[in-house]
Design an enzyme around this catalytic site. Structure first.
Site: not given
Ligand code: COS
Length: 382
Positions: A279, A364
């Site tokens: 189980q 990512e």
């Molecule tokens: N699609 C379109 N626009 C987006 C978006 C999305 N998915 N996410 C955020 N935005 C826009 C926001 O609307 C904002 O626009 P305005 O200023 O015009 O309102 C702007 O981009 C900034 O967004 P936010 O304030 O959320 O930015 P942050 O710096 O706080 O970032 C995270 C937040 C942590 C979510 C982001 O940096 C992230 O995803 N980091 C991880 C990245 C990653 O995947 N790294 C791995 C590398 S690839 S292997």
């Protein structure tokens, strides 16, 4: 044969079911690849996937532009990952690397897609830096306008396909505004003067990975994707699409772990009968099966939502990636446990899966970033 009942879910059309069958047949005939030399193995996988038409869904055909079909990307990743993590990597990076061009490139930039879809050119997505893997708005690499050109200076790291790619999409600070508002994206060919691979990085599930260096590397202004200052949104919109596919790869690993475990517990005798009669083993199998199905629902929900015209799938994609990768780690851990000593034997399939799944919870967008994204979207009512 793995459980295929999910293909009858309403998320799919007949063309997806046909694609799943084609990829299954291709994978059974061609995988796993020989990983002895990972660079050579990746080049060969990209060439063979391209030759056999399987890279076509990674980018739109530049002569007949159409949106990316995320369900196709997910089905291919799931199937390849079930057979061979490196094959999934080779496929996935063509999509992510070319992603900003697919989504935002102009006609000239889109001509690269012909080559990435056919496997004649390998693509890479160069976003991360030492101090801005998760905090993308903190990118330090600069692109400075100089006449009709931009001059790139700085470093990128953890770049998949670094060292073997023909084309890199590079994000750099152009300074139109602070933080996220001052970044832009550029198409950079690997033979650009001033660009070099500074270091190759070895990881627990080896694949081509590198640190890149740019020293007064000059690109024409026409290499910019989209408009100045749009880089952050281009990166995020690209990740919104490809994050769901990372979940799909994790799902493929988890399905394989479950398949291997079912065989194991049915055939391994212990305490006078098969392991499957115990189980405690049944409880583990139940949890694994539940995690696989729940992950599949979230992954294909995100893909279907995007394919049905949603402008953004930020929340759905983050949920799919977070859940599928975290749960796959647990499913695979249980698989290792139920394989006993064999599970930690180097070269055993579940040992390989145990190493392969780990990076998916980091790249990512780490699991912690996905939680931030989900919380923000939920709190804002998006
Ligand atoms: N699609 C379109 N626009 C987006 C978006 C999305 N998915 N996410 C955020 N935005 C826009 C926001 O609307 C904002 O626009 P305005 O200023 O015009 O309102 C702007 O981009 C900034 O967004 P936010 O304030 O959320 O930015 P942050 O710096 O706080 O970032 C995270 C937040 C942590 C979510 C982001 O940096 C992230 O995803 N980091 C991880 C990245 C990653 O995947 N790294 C791995 C590398 S690839 S292997």
């Amino acid at each position: 044969m793995s459980d295929q009942t999910f293909l009858s879910w309403p998320f799919f059309e007949d063309r997806h079911r046909a694609l799943a069958e084609t990829v299954e047949r291709w994978s059974a005939a061609n995988l796993p690849a020989n990983h002895g030399d990972v660079d050579a193995a990746c080049r060969d996988l990209v060439a063979r996937l391209g030759r056999d038409g399987l890279l076509a869904p990674t980018a739109p055909d530049p002569s007949v532009p159409s949106p990316l079909d995320v369900r196709s990307l997910c089905l291919i990743r799931e199937t390849l990952a079930r057979y061979d993590g490196l094959a999934d990597f080779a496929f996935a990076m063509q999509g992510l690397g070319a992603g900003p061009i697919s989504l935002f490139g102009n006609a000239e930039q889109r001509s690269w897609l012909k080559l990435t879809r056919s496997g004649e050119a390998i693509a890479a997505f160069a976003l991360s830096e030492r101090k801005s893997g998760s905090d993308v708005a903190n990118i330090a690499m600069t692109a400075t306008r100089d006449g009709d050109d931009y001059i790139l200076d700085g470093e990128k790291t953890w770049i998949s396909n670094g060292g073997i790619a023909e084309i890199y999409v590079v994000f750099a600070r152009t300074g139109e505004g602070p933080g996220a508002k001052g970044l832009s994206a550029f198409v950079v060919p690997a033979d650009l003067s001033g660009f070099a691979v500074a270091e190759r990085i070895d990881v627990i599930a080896p694949h081509p990975l590198a640190r890149l260096k740019f020293e007064r590397a000059r690109v024409p202004a026409s290499a910019m994707i989209g408009a100045p200052g749009e880089g952050f949104k281009i990166a995020m919109a690209t990740l919104d699409i490809f994050r769901a596919t990372v979940g799909a790869a994790a799902l493929g690993f988890a399905r394989r772990a479950l398949d291997e475990t079912i065989t194991r517990v049915r055939t391994r005798e212990m305490f006078g009968g098969p392991l499957a009669d115990l189980q405690m083993v049944q409880a583990a199998i139940a949890e694994m099966a539940l995690d696989v199905d729940a992950a599949a629902l979230l992954v294909y929900r995100a893909a279907w939502t995007k394919d049905n015209g949603a402008a953004r799938v930020t929340r759905e994609a983050a949920m799919a990636k977070l859940y599928a990768t975290d749960r796959a780690q647990d499913v695979i851990d249980k698989a290792v446990q139920l394989h006993g000593g064999d599970g930690v034997r180097r070269g055993h399939i579940v040992e390989r899966l145990y190493r392969e799944i780990r990076a998916l919870r980091i790249y990512e967008g780490a699991s912690e970033v996905q939680k931030v994204v989900i919380a923000r979207q939920t709190l804002s009512g998006a």
